[in-house]
Design a protein around this motif. Structure first.
Motif, PDB file in Angstrom:
ATOM      1  N   PRO A 400      51.545  61.004  36.185  1.00  0.00           N
ATOM      2  CA  PRO A 400      52.946  60.587  35.999  1.00  0.00           C
ATOM      3  C   PRO A 400      53.625  60.125  37.277  1.00  0.00           C
ATOM      4  N   ARG A 404      57.166  57.365  37.952  1.00  0.00           N
ATOM      5  CA  ARG A 404      58.331  58.218  38.160  1.00  0.00           C
ATOM      6  C   ARG A 404      59.600  57.371  38.257  1.00  0.00           C
ATOM      7  N   THR A 410      57.976  55.210  31.067  1.00  0.00           N
ATOM      8  CA  THR A 410      57.998  56.564  30.506  1.00  0.00           C
ATOM      9  C   THR A 410      58.014  56.518  28.989  1.00  0.00           C
ATOM     10  N   ALA A 413      54.550  55.683  27.862  1.00  0.00           N
ATOM     11  CA  ALA A 413      53.596  56.783  28.037  1.00  0.00           C
ATOM     12  C   ALA A 413      53.689  57.807  26.920  1.00  0.00           C
ATOM     13  N   SER A 417      49.900  62.027  30.349  1.00  0.00           N
ATOM     14  CA  SER A 417      49.778  62.352  31.772  1.00  0.00           C
ATOM     15  C   SER A 417      49.059  61.280  32.564  1.00  0.00           C
TER      16      SER A 417
END
Length: 707
Positions: A400, A404, A410, A413, A417
């Protein structure tokens, strides 16, 4: 392929029973070896203890035999004393003196003692006693009463009462003064009717000599004791817990016991050898078991890795094959969702494409397939998606930390992970495929190559799907334009029709229908199917429909119409081998004249059931253009329905035509009460669900009501 720790813990379902059986066999063998070793050691130890006890028993037996020998020797030395009794029953003193002299000459005795003993009757009786000393230098001792001591008196009374030999308990020997046991032999006068005791001969066995003889008999590895009931005659006192071997000694007038205890250590050599050998075998078996289990686990891990590799390879081939056949965005999403996670061990797959305004929209995601696909928004400059779309290069994010503070990434995803973001770029298709992994993940070269290949195929499939959608919509629009805009309103009948293009893996076809009024009393119903799909089939269908309209203007006989159109097929591209059914219905009388060329037979519904008019006809158009098809007649009564249809309604790959025709009749009967418009919709949906339709279809229904 290197197996990971996760692979080493993996067990395939096919090999698990065999490995479990092998492990159980090894475990049972190990348990049997341990049990055998323990039992062998215990048996060897027991044998060693038994050997000690057996030696103690042998020592006790030897000691008992020695005591009996000593007693027999003492009694044997006194056996000649019977000659001391005179013929008249008295004691022959001369013979007594000679007997004593003989004993003294032999050196076995040192002193003679002549004394009296108190008898057991009312009057005191005295018996002469010859006491033979065991040592030549022992002093003489003369006494009038040998029965003053209770122990000695008990022995004398026993000898007098039994008139046989007697042995006393330990006492002080009169002659030597040392401790010993007295052996007595009565002197019997047998001249009368009953033997009478005239005197006694006695000797003593010192306890020291008896103890030495007993110890010599048992050897240095044993202790021995002579016991008279509860009285210890000679030897040590043994503990109650000691392993004691006993042997009985026959003593005149009583029974003594010789007890022996082996003082040597048991020979545990065999037990130790068994213990050491068994332990070595147990350790070897345990090591072999551990090695076998580790080997099985490694083999299972290798098999699991190989199986997973094969599964991933098959999944990769399957996703590539489905992408090559995909004709729409849903096909592309289904191919990726069904096979890509298994091919690379991913957690989720998200497909997002960019619209004309530069906004990224989710085309599909397998983690929430039923949810509405959200709008992700415009990629932020410097973000992962912006870099992927700008450079047309994939991003391999192993943790991750790679996304960030990147909200768009995000969202792609979806809680994973690790993430692979792959560009979609083909023709007018722009977007990304996001493949998320449940844990930190290192992307290998083979995996990267597979994902990039899938992304290229997916982009090409999406572009092809867009072209197909455009062509499909155009063909459908063209075909619908070629079909009648509205059916004519005819007196005495109600007519309804439905056309539905294929929605499952095929383009539009050439199915068509038409309703052509001939005059005020008659109408021509036509249903046909052109071979092929796409714009060519739709164009051929339109020209065939035009040909029927043209021919009907000159001749209204259905056979003549089919023959004329069949002769024109060569001039119409892609119309060869088309199938047609034509029916002329009199709106007043209900008389129907019909014929067909390679087309499925019509169906008539009545109150009594259904009737499939499977009468003979000609081959498809153009096959036999000079032949006139046979014309068949059927009179319709008010309330009956005529159902014409194309092969898309009844043809199934997994079902025979006869069964399909029977199913059509049963379904039509169940829907006979519906209005023709509703009847068409219900019949099509019941026979061919929309998600299973692989070919286009057409249905034409006429309900005859009469004049």
């Amino acid at each position: 392929m290197v197996a990971s720790p996760r692979d080493e813990r993996a067990l395939t379902a096919a090999d698990r029973p065999q490995r479990r059986a092998q492990t159980w066999l090894f475990t049972l063998a190990l348990v049997a070896l341990v049990a055998g070793t323990v039992v062998g050691v215990l048996l060897a130890r027991h044998r060693a203890l038994e050997s000690v006890e057996r030696r103690a028993e042998e020592a006790a037996a030897r000691a008992a035999a020695l005591v009996e020998t000593e007693l027999a020797r003492a009694l044997s030395g006194l056996s000649g004393a019977s000659a001391l009794v005179a013929p008249d029953g008295g004691l022959d003193t001369e013979a007594f003196a000679g007997f004593a002299a003989d004993l003294l000459d032999t050196g076995e005795v040192g002193t003679l003692l002549l004394a009296g003993v108190e008898g057991g009757g009312a009057e005191p009786a005295r018996y002469p006693v010859l006491a033979v000393a065991s040592a030549a230098d022992a002093p003489s001792r003369v006494g009038d009463d040998l029965g003053e001591d209770p122990t000695r008196r008990a022995a004398l009374r026993l000898a007098l009462r039994s008139q046989g030999p007697a042995v006393s308990r330990p006492l002080e020997l009169l002659v030597t003064g040392e401790q010993g046991i007295a052996v007595l032999r009565p002197l019997l006068d047998r001249s009368g009717p009953q033997p009478v005791v005239r005197g006694l001969v006695a000797t003593g066995i010192p306890l020291a000599r008896l103890d030495g003889a007993l110890q010599e008999a048992v050897g240095a590895d044993a202790e021995v004791a002579l016991v008279d009931g509860e009285t210890l005659v000679v030897g040590p006192t043994f503990e109650r817990r000691a392993k004691i071997a006993a042997a009985d000694v026959d003593v005149p007038g009583q029974r003594w016991t010789v007890s022996a205890r082996h003082t040597g250590d048991p020979d545990f050599t065999v037990a130790w050898l068994l213990a050491v050998g068994g332990t070595a075998a147990i350790l070897t078996m345990a090591a072999l078991l551990l090695v076998t289990v580790r080997h099985q686990r490694r083999l299972a891990a290798a098999n699991a890795a190989l199986a997973r590799g094969q599964e991933r390879s098959r999944a990769g081939q399957e996703v590539a094959g489905r992408l090559a056949r995909a004709l729409s965005g849903s096909d592309v999403a289904g191919a990726l969702f069904d096979h890509l996670p298994a091919a690379v061990g991913a957690r989720s797959v998200v497909i997002a494409t960019m619209d004309r305004g530069g906004v990224l929209r989710v085309l599909g995601r397998d983690d929430t397939p039923d949810a509405e696909h959200p709008v992700l928004g415009r990629p932020v400059p410097g973000s992962v998606v912006d870099a992927v779309l700008g450079h047309r290069e994939p991003a391999w994010l192993v943790s991750p930390l790679g996304w960030r503070n990147d909200e768009l990434t995000t969202s792609l995803a979806a809680g994973g992970s690790a993430l692979a973001v792959l560009p979609l770029a083909a023709e007018d298709v722009v977007g990304v495929i996001a493949v998320a992994y449940p844990q930190f993940h290192i992307f290998g070269d083979d995996e990267q190559a597979l994902l990039q290949t899938v992304a290229v195929l997916a982009a090409q499939a999406l572009a092809r799907g867009r072209r197909y959608d455009a062509e499909h919509h155009a063909a459908v629009a063209f075909q619908r334009a070629a079909l009648p805009d509205a059916l004519p309103d005819l007196p005495g009948v109600t007519v309804a029709a439905r056309y539905r293009p294929a929605t499952h893996g095929a383009t539009v076809g050439g199915d068509w229908y038409d309703v052509l009024p001939l005059d005020d009393d008659r109408v021509l119903l036509v249903v046909g199917d052109v071979v092929g799909h796409g714009m060519e089939a739709a164009a051929a269908m339109g020209r065939l429909r035009t040909a029927f309209q043209t021919v009907v203007a000159f001749d209204d006989d259905p056979a003549a119409v089919l023959r004329a159109v069949s002769q024109q097929v060569d001039a119409i591209p892609d119309a060869f081998a088309a199938t047609v059914l034509a029916a002329v219905v009199d709106l007043q009388s209900g008389e129907m004249r019909w014929c067909r060329a390679g087309h499925p037979p019509p169906l008539v519904l009545s109150e009594s059931g259904h009737d499939l008019l499977d009468e003979p006809g000609l081959p498809p158009l153009g096959v036999a253009p000079d032949l006139a098809p046979p014309v068949h007649c059927r009179k319709l009564v008010p309330g009956e329905r005529l159902v014409l249809y194309t092969d898309g309604v009844v043809e199934r790959r997994d079902e025979s035509l006869d069964r399909s025709f029977r199913r059509l009749g049963v379904v039509a009967e169940q829907l006979a009460d519906l209005h023709p418009e509703e009847f068409c919709d219900a019949l099509v949906e019941a026979m061919v669900p929309a998600d299973e339709q692989a070919d286009d279809l057409a249905v034409l229904v006429m309900r005859f009501e009469g004049a």
